[in-house]
Enzyme design. Structure first.
Site, mmCIF file in Angstrom:
data_model
loop_
_atom_site.group_PDB
_atom_site.id
_atom_site.type_symbol
_atom_site.label_atom_id
_atom_site.label_comp_id
_atom_site.label_asym_id
_atom_site.label_seq_id
_atom_site.Cartn_x
_atom_site.Cartn_y
_atom_site.Cartn_z
ATOM 1 N N ARG A 164 0.923 -1.183 0.013
ATOM 2 C CA ARG A 164 0.095 0.140 -0.062
ATOM 3 C C ARG A 164 0.924 1.195 0.062
ATOM 4 O O ARG A 164 0.457 2.173 0.849
ATOM 5 C CB ARG A 164 -1.045 0.040 1.223
ATOM 6 C CG ARG A 164 -1.727 -1.230 1.175
ATOM 7 C CD ARG A 164 -2.775 -1.259 0.045
ATOM 8 N NE ARG A 164 -3.758 -2.517 0.275
ATOM 9 C CZ ARG A 164 -2.972 -3.745 -0.255
ATOM 10 N NH1 ARG A 164 -2.125 -3.760 -1.194
ATOM 11 N NH2 ARG A 164 -3.870 -4.715 -0.228
ATOM 12 N N SER A 246 -10.832 -0.358 3.338
ATOM 13 C CA SER A 246 -9.862 -0.922 4.747
ATOM 14 C C SER A 246 -9.145 0.542 5.144
ATOM 15 O O SER A 246 -8.516 1.020 4.432
ATOM 16 C CB SER A 246 -8.916 -1.818 4.291
ATOM 17 O OG SER A 246 -9.552 -3.153 3.698
ATOM 18 N N GLU A 346 -4.623 3.576 6.198
ATOM 19 C CA GLU A 346 -4.212 3.546 4.910
ATOM 20 C C GLU A 346 -4.703 4.991 4.229
ATOM 21 O O GLU A 346 -3.870 5.413 3.244
ATOM 22 C CB GLU A 346 -5.126 2.387 3.923
ATOM 23 C CG GLU A 346 -4.649 1.003 4.286
ATOM 24 C CD GLU A 346 -5.023 0.101 3.358
ATOM 25 O OE1 GLU A 346 -5.705 0.407 2.316
ATOM 26 O OE2 GLU A 346 -5.183 -1.142 3.555
#
Length: 350
Positions: A164, A246, A346
């Site tokens: 990520r 998420s 994130e």
């Protein structure tokens, strides 16, 4: 070049947070960026690049100049014996682009179906799901240096992909001494979709779909349909219940740390990684701390997946960025106190 002032951003972020852009420019082509540089009023102004708004938390009105990327277009660039090279404009919807590749007979992105956002945001986050990350299917991208106006192209190595992560999430003053955060605007992305195609079905949910259907040789369309059904069953539709997907990264720990946690919590969900580290399921950690279904103001933890924070206030009484971050910090503290693990968000906090 279309310039607007005092623009509501609630429609442009998947959390549905109310905020405004003091000035917003719709970037539909590279020419729009060139025109912007000739405008003395905005040439050196601070900027914020906005794609699909699916990975941001707005904590207030956005004062920098908002560049909303709306560059369109999809095409097959090249076909070789080993791969299809497919290109898409950075403003294209990601899921619709995945669907287009499957329908055109260019398989390889199907495991990444139904991820919200735009094509341009995909390499920034190095999106991933069900055994595939963007870097596995990446060829190259084009971008514009917002400081100089110069166009440039990056390959996978130059994008410095990580979990990520990418060069677009770091500044030049970062630990590696090189970063493009706030400096580059991605215009087009190319994908290398390998031949011969091979289904990636190593995840439990996909294996169960094969068992239930009796289909052990699925096509890319089969996997696309399965992924869509799985994600719709597990995750809320952001158009109905605002969210940013998420919210926390799955943390990695050493085998020794994992063994210590297992000794205290034998049911912890964990996955061995190729480098010898162990990836832990952040959703399981959050659920184990009792957060599933809990709320702080209008920010809540989704009752079906603890990894997802949601907008309980809807569009009429929406969550604020402050409420989201208050909940996120409370979860981080709870997980650290129980497991000694620091969860990393994130989304980009603006």
């Amino acid at each position: 070049m279309i310039m607007e002032h005092n623009v509501p951003l609630q429609p442009y972020n998947s959390f549905g947070i109310v905020a405004r852009a003091l000035t917003l420019i719709r970037v539909a082509s590279e020419a729009d960026l060139a025109a912007l540089r000739t405008d003395a009023q905005w040439a050196g102004a601070p900027r914020f690049v906005l794609g699909g708004g699916s990975n941001i938390v707005l904590t207030g009105d956005v004062k920098p100049l908002v560049l909303k990327v709306e560059i369109k277009g999809r095409r097959l660039v090249e076909e070789t014996e080993r791969a299809w090279i497919v290109e898409a404009g950075a403003g294209e919807n990601w899921h619709e682009t995945v669907q287009w590749t499957v329908e055109q007979g260019f398989p390889g992105l199907e495991n990444l179906a139904l991820i919200p956002g735009t094509v341009g945001g995909a390499p920034v986050q190095n999106i991933g799901a069900y055994g595939i990350e963007l870097q596995d299917r990446f060829d190259s991208l084009d971008a514009i240096d917002l400081d100089t106006g110069s166009a440039f192209t990056l390959d996978a190595a130059q994008c410095a992909f990580g979990y990520r992560d990418s060069v677009f999430k770091h500044t030049a003053s970062g630990p590696n001494g090189f970063g493009l955060a706030g400096r580059a605007l991605i215009t087009r992305v190319r994908f290398r979709l390998p031949k011969p195609w091979k289904a990636v079905v190593g995840y439990f949910d996909l294996e169960r779909r094969m068992e239930e259907s009796g289909n052990f040789t699925p096509t890319s369309r089969d996997i696309f349909d399965w992924i869509c059904a799985i994600r719709r069953a597990k995750l809320p539709d952001w158009r109905v219940l605002g969210n940013a997907g998420s919210f926390f990264k799955n943390p990695t720990v050493s085998p020794e740390q994992c063994a210590d946690i297992i000794a205290r919590d034998p049911k912890i969900v964990h996955y061995p990684m190729p480098d010898g580290s162990i990836k832990l399921a952040a959703g399981w950690l959050i659920d184990a701390c009792g957060w599933k279904g809990k709320t702080v103001g209008n920010a809540g933890v989704y009752e079906k997946q603890a990894l997802v924070l949601v907008n309980r206030g809807g569009r009429d009484n929406p969550v604020t960025g402050g409420e989201v971050m208050t909940l996120a910090k409370a979860i981080q503290t709870s997980v650290y106190e129980r497991f000694g693990i620091r969860l990393e968000p994130e989304p980009v906090v603006v």
